[in-house]
Write a protein that holds these residues in place. Structure first.
Motif, PDB file in Angstrom:
ATOM      1  N   GLU A 107       0.609  -0.906   0.275  1.00 45.02           N
ATOM      2  CA  GLU A 107       0.168   0.302  -0.177  1.00 45.02           C
ATOM      3  C   GLU A 107       1.024   1.188  -0.050  1.00 45.02           C
ATOM      4  O   GLU A 107       2.125   1.590   0.314  1.00 45.02           O
ATOM      5  CB  GLU A 107      -1.403  -0.338   1.088  1.00 45.02           C
ATOM      6  CG  GLU A 107      -2.125   0.995   0.976  1.00 45.02           C
ATOM      7  CD  GLU A 107      -3.325   0.432   1.764  1.00 45.02           C
ATOM      8  OE1 GLU A 107      -4.346   1.459   1.975  1.00 45.02           O
ATOM      9  OE2 GLU A 107      -3.316  -0.465   2.170  1.00 45.02           O
ATOM     10  N   ARG A 108       0.270   2.031  -0.773  1.00 45.24           N
ATOM     11  CA  ARG A 108       1.510   3.038  -0.401  1.00 45.24           C
ATOM     12  C   ARG A 108       1.490   4.316  -0.175  1.00 45.24           C
ATOM     13  O   ARG A 108       2.279   5.092   0.256  1.00 45.24           O
ATOM     14  CB  ARG A 108       0.989   3.826  -2.209  1.00 45.24           C
ATOM     15  CG  ARG A 108       1.849   5.452  -2.345  1.00 45.24           C
ATOM     16  CD  ARG A 108       3.009   5.008  -2.784  1.00 45.24           C
ATOM     17  NE  ARG A 108       3.491   6.332  -3.165  1.00 45.24           N
ATOM     18  CZ  ARG A 108       5.060   5.875  -3.397  1.00 45.24           C
ATOM     19  NH1 ARG A 108       6.286   5.010  -3.273  1.00 45.24           N
ATOM     20  NH2 ARG A 108       5.626   7.852  -4.268  1.00 45.24           N
ATOM     21  N   HIS A 109       0.445   4.495   1.238  1.00 44.81           N
ATOM     22  CA  HIS A 109       0.375   5.005   2.209  1.00 44.81           C
ATOM     23  C   HIS A 109      -0.437   4.502   3.125  1.00 44.81           C
ATOM     24  O   HIS A 109      -1.366   4.345   2.983  1.00 44.81           O
ATOM     25  CB  HIS A 109       0.226   6.410   1.998  1.00 44.81           C
ATOM     26  CG  HIS A 109      -0.363   7.596   3.097  1.00 44.81           C
ATOM     27  ND1 HIS A 109      -0.855   7.341   4.179  1.00 44.81           N
ATOM     28  CD2 HIS A 109       1.513   8.670   3.483  1.00 44.81           C
ATOM     29  CE1 HIS A 109      -1.251   8.171   4.679  1.00 44.81           C
ATOM     30  NE2 HIS A 109       0.340   8.493   4.586  1.00 44.81           N
ATOM     31  N   LEU A 110       0.176   3.968   3.964  1.00 45.15           N
ATOM     32  CA  LEU A 110      -0.821   3.778   5.323  1.00 45.15           C
ATOM     33  C   LEU A 110      -0.201   4.503   6.790  1.00 45.15           C
ATOM     34  O   LEU A 110       0.859   4.723   6.953  1.00 45.15           O
ATOM     35  CB  LEU A 110       0.013   2.543   5.918  1.00 45.15           C
ATOM     36  CG  LEU A 110      -0.845   1.295   4.363  1.00 45.15           C
ATOM     37  CD1 LEU A 110      -0.640  -0.622   5.336  1.00 45.15           C
ATOM     38  CD2 LEU A 110      -2.891   1.331   5.036  1.00 45.15           C
ATOM     39  N   ASN A 111      -0.784   4.486   7.575  1.00 35.81           N
ATOM     40  CA  ASN A 111      -0.574   5.036   9.303  1.00 35.81           C
ATOM     41  C   ASN A 111      -0.453   3.976  10.113  1.00 35.81           C
ATOM     42  O   ASN A 111      -0.794   2.931   9.497  1.00 35.81           O
ATOM     43  CB  ASN A 111      -2.032   5.970   9.917  1.00 35.81           C
ATOM     44  CG  ASN A 111      -2.699   7.127   9.093  1.00 35.81           C
ATOM     45  OD1 ASN A 111      -1.332   7.634   8.546  1.00 35.81           O
ATOM     46  ND2 ASN A 111      -3.608   6.954   8.518  1.00 35.81           N
TER      47      ASN A 111
ATOM     48  N   GLU B 163       4.653   4.067   3.463  1.00 31.05           N
ATOM     49  CA  GLU B 163       4.946   3.118   2.589  1.00 31.05           C
ATOM     50  C   GLU B 163       5.150   1.684   2.645  1.00 31.05           C
ATOM     51  O   GLU B 163       5.766   1.756   3.570  1.00 31.05           O
ATOM     52  CB  GLU B 163       5.375   3.787   1.115  1.00 31.05           C
ATOM     53  CG  GLU B 163       5.484   2.027  -0.035  1.00 31.05           C
ATOM     54  CD  GLU B 163       6.951   2.860  -1.099  1.00 31.05           C
ATOM     55  OE1 GLU B 163       6.013   2.190  -2.092  1.00 31.05           O
ATOM     56  OE2 GLU B 163       7.523   3.269  -0.651  1.00 31.05           O
ATOM     57  N   VAL B 164       4.267   0.991   2.601  1.00 24.43           N
ATOM     58  CA  VAL B 164       3.971  -0.492   3.024  1.00 24.43           C
ATOM     59  C   VAL B 164       4.627  -1.606   1.961  1.00 24.43           C
ATOM     60  O   VAL B 164       3.449  -1.712   1.205  1.00 24.43           O
ATOM     61  CB  VAL B 164       3.044  -0.562   3.959  1.00 24.43           C
ATOM     62  CG1 VAL B 164       3.500  -2.092   4.499  1.00 24.43           C
ATOM     63  CG2 VAL B 164       3.276   0.357   5.418  1.00 24.43           C
TER      64      VAL B 164
ATOM     65  N   THR C  20      11.851  -3.224  -6.370  1.00 22.28           N
ATOM     66  CA  THR C  20      12.748  -1.372  -5.996  1.00 22.28           C
ATOM     67  C   THR C  20      12.241  -1.014  -7.949  1.00 22.28           C
ATOM     68  O   THR C  20      11.039   0.431  -7.408  1.00 22.28           O
ATOM     69  CB  THR C  20      13.971  -1.693  -6.732  1.00 22.28           C
ATOM     70  OG1 THR C  20      14.408  -2.420  -5.164  1.00 22.28           O
ATOM     71  CG2 THR C  20      14.227   0.578  -6.704  1.00 22.28           C
ATOM     72  N   ALA C  21      11.675  -1.248  -8.786  1.00 17.71           N
ATOM     73  CA  ALA C  21      11.096  -0.677  -9.537  1.00 17.71           C
ATOM     74  C   ALA C  21       9.520  -0.764  -9.371  1.00 17.71           C
ATOM     75  O   ALA C  21       9.309   0.389  -9.765  1.00 17.71           O
ATOM     76  CB  ALA C  21      11.631  -1.537 -11.397  1.00 17.71           C
ATOM     77  N   PHE C  22       9.266  -1.596  -8.776  1.00 19.41           N
ATOM     78  CA  PHE C  22       7.711  -1.613  -9.043  1.00 19.41           C
ATOM     79  C   PHE C  22       7.035  -0.180  -7.893  1.00 19.41           C
ATOM     80  O   PHE C  22       6.368   0.618  -8.470  1.00 19.41           O
ATOM     81  CB  PHE C  22       7.388  -2.807  -7.867  1.00 19.41           C
ATOM     82  CG  PHE C  22       5.468  -2.777  -7.431  1.00 19.41           C
ATOM     83  CD1 PHE C  22       4.800  -3.298  -8.202  1.00 19.41           C
ATOM     84  CD2 PHE C  22       5.846  -2.934  -6.189  1.00 19.41           C
ATOM     85  CE1 PHE C  22       3.060  -2.973  -8.016  1.00 19.41           C
ATOM     86  CE2 PHE C  22       3.789  -2.812  -5.780  1.00 19.41           C
ATOM     87  CZ  PHE C  22       3.127  -3.075  -6.599  1.00 19.41           C
ATOM     88  N   ARG C  23       7.931   0.212  -6.665  1.00 19.42           N
ATOM     89  CA  ARG C  23       7.807   0.993  -5.320  1.00 19.42           C
ATOM     90  C   ARG C  23       8.358   2.097  -6.130  1.00 19.42           C
ATOM     91  O   ARG C  23       7.637   2.796  -6.304  1.00 19.42           O
ATOM     92  CB  ARG C  23       8.292   0.506  -4.423  1.00 19.42           C
ATOM     93  CG  ARG C  23       8.469  -0.540  -3.397  1.00 19.42           C
ATOM     94  CD  ARG C  23       9.405  -0.826  -2.448  1.00 19.42           C
ATOM     95  NE  ARG C  23       9.249  -0.021  -1.825  1.00 19.42           N
ATOM     96  CZ  ARG C  23       9.862  -0.004  -0.807  1.00 19.42           C
ATOM     97  NH1 ARG C  23      11.305  -0.895  -1.021  1.00 19.42           N
ATOM     98  NH2 ARG C  23      10.470   1.131   0.296  1.00 19.42           N
ATOM     99  N   ALA C  24       9.396   2.600  -7.201  1.00 23.11           N
ATOM    100  CA  ALA C  24       9.873   3.530  -7.448  1.00 23.11           C
ATOM    101  C   ALA C  24       8.612   4.103  -9.198  1.00 23.11           C
ATOM    102  O   ALA C  24       8.576   5.212  -8.876  1.00 23.11           O
ATOM    103  CB  ALA C  24      11.218   3.816  -8.684  1.00 23.11           C
TER     104      ALA C  24
END
Length: 261
Positions: A200-204, A236-237, A252-256
């Protein structure tokens, strides 16, 4: 499973909180739910359950602080992280994929984590250095199934186009896709060897803290910002199980956000 006073307390509390959430949903009044934002809801149960958890922690561990989704708080050298109901929309709709998550952080590391999923009758718990357990049985984030499954979370805090690109990329790599609507479920599934990865791109921090410990103690790998920054800003998680498919992927490519399709 070696007895641990703090873990036992957290597990009993998460189960108590889950029972309370179920009871409150059953007898919900007309004004039970309100919107915090687009695709973001809060119920009277979220607040009541978090209040119960805070009261129990204050009584058992005087002076220890709590960071929770509904009442806030701040990170410190030693603090608890609480999500009273992760997967509120599922909870409201009567879908089973929601849970109560309680974690404890000390010295910048998650030391204890519990996720209770009342509608699924599941209790997962982990202690740093002591393993992860589901219903008292050790978990292992190891997969040997020929079809990979990636769980991909989404919220309106992140870019929809990028999310859709990631879906296409996952399928182009020969994997299947799931979205449970609750980070605690996605992370639990990685820890239990049911899913190859959760992203997930952004989690609390309250969404993820307990689940991250479950994954790491089950032998998986977790990538995120340091916990103090995570607590302040979210992160990001990426949580990975152990599988041949995971090893082949260029994460790495996926996250970037490179061109993956």
């Amino acid at each position: 499973m070696t007895p641990d006073r703090i873990l036992d307390f957290a597990a009993e509390l998460a189960e108590e909180a889950g029972r309370l959430a179920q009871a409150l949903r059953k007898d919900a009044p007309a004004d039970f739910v309100s919107a915090k934002g687009e695709m973001d809801f809060v119920t009277a149960a979220d607040r009541t359950v978090e209040s119960l958890i805070r009261q129990r922690i204050a009584a058992a561990f005087p002076g220890e602080t709590v960071l929770g989704e509904e009442e806030g708080g701040a990170a410190s050298e030693l603090f608890w992280v609480v999500d009273p109901i992760d997967g509120t929309t599922n909870y409201l709709k009567g879908l089973p994929d929601w849970g109560v998550s309680i974690a404890r952080v000390e010295g910048g590391k998650i030391t204890h984590g519990v996720t209770a999923c009342p509608d699924l009758a599941l209790l997962a718990q982990a202690v740093r250095g002591g393993g992860a357990f589901l219903g008292g049985v050790p978990m292992a984030a190891v997969l040997d199934h020929p079809v990979a499954i990636v769980q991909l979370g989404y919220s309106t805090r992140t870019d929809l186009a990028r999310h859709l690109d990631q879906l296409k990329w996952i399928m182009s790599q020969g994997a299947d896709y799931r979205r449970s609507g609750a980070a605690c479920i996605g992370l639990l599934n990685v820890a239990a060897g049911r899913s190859d990865a959760y992203y997930e791109r952004h989690l609390n921090l309250w969404d993820a803290a307990a689940g991250l410990l479950l994954v790491s103690e089950a032998g998986g790998t977790c990538m995120h910002d340091d916990l103090l920054r995570f607590a302040r800003e979210g992160s990001e998680v990426l949580a990975l199980g152990a599988s041949a498919w995971v090893d082949r992927v260029d994460w790495t490519a996926f996250r970037a956000g490179d061109d993956r399709t």
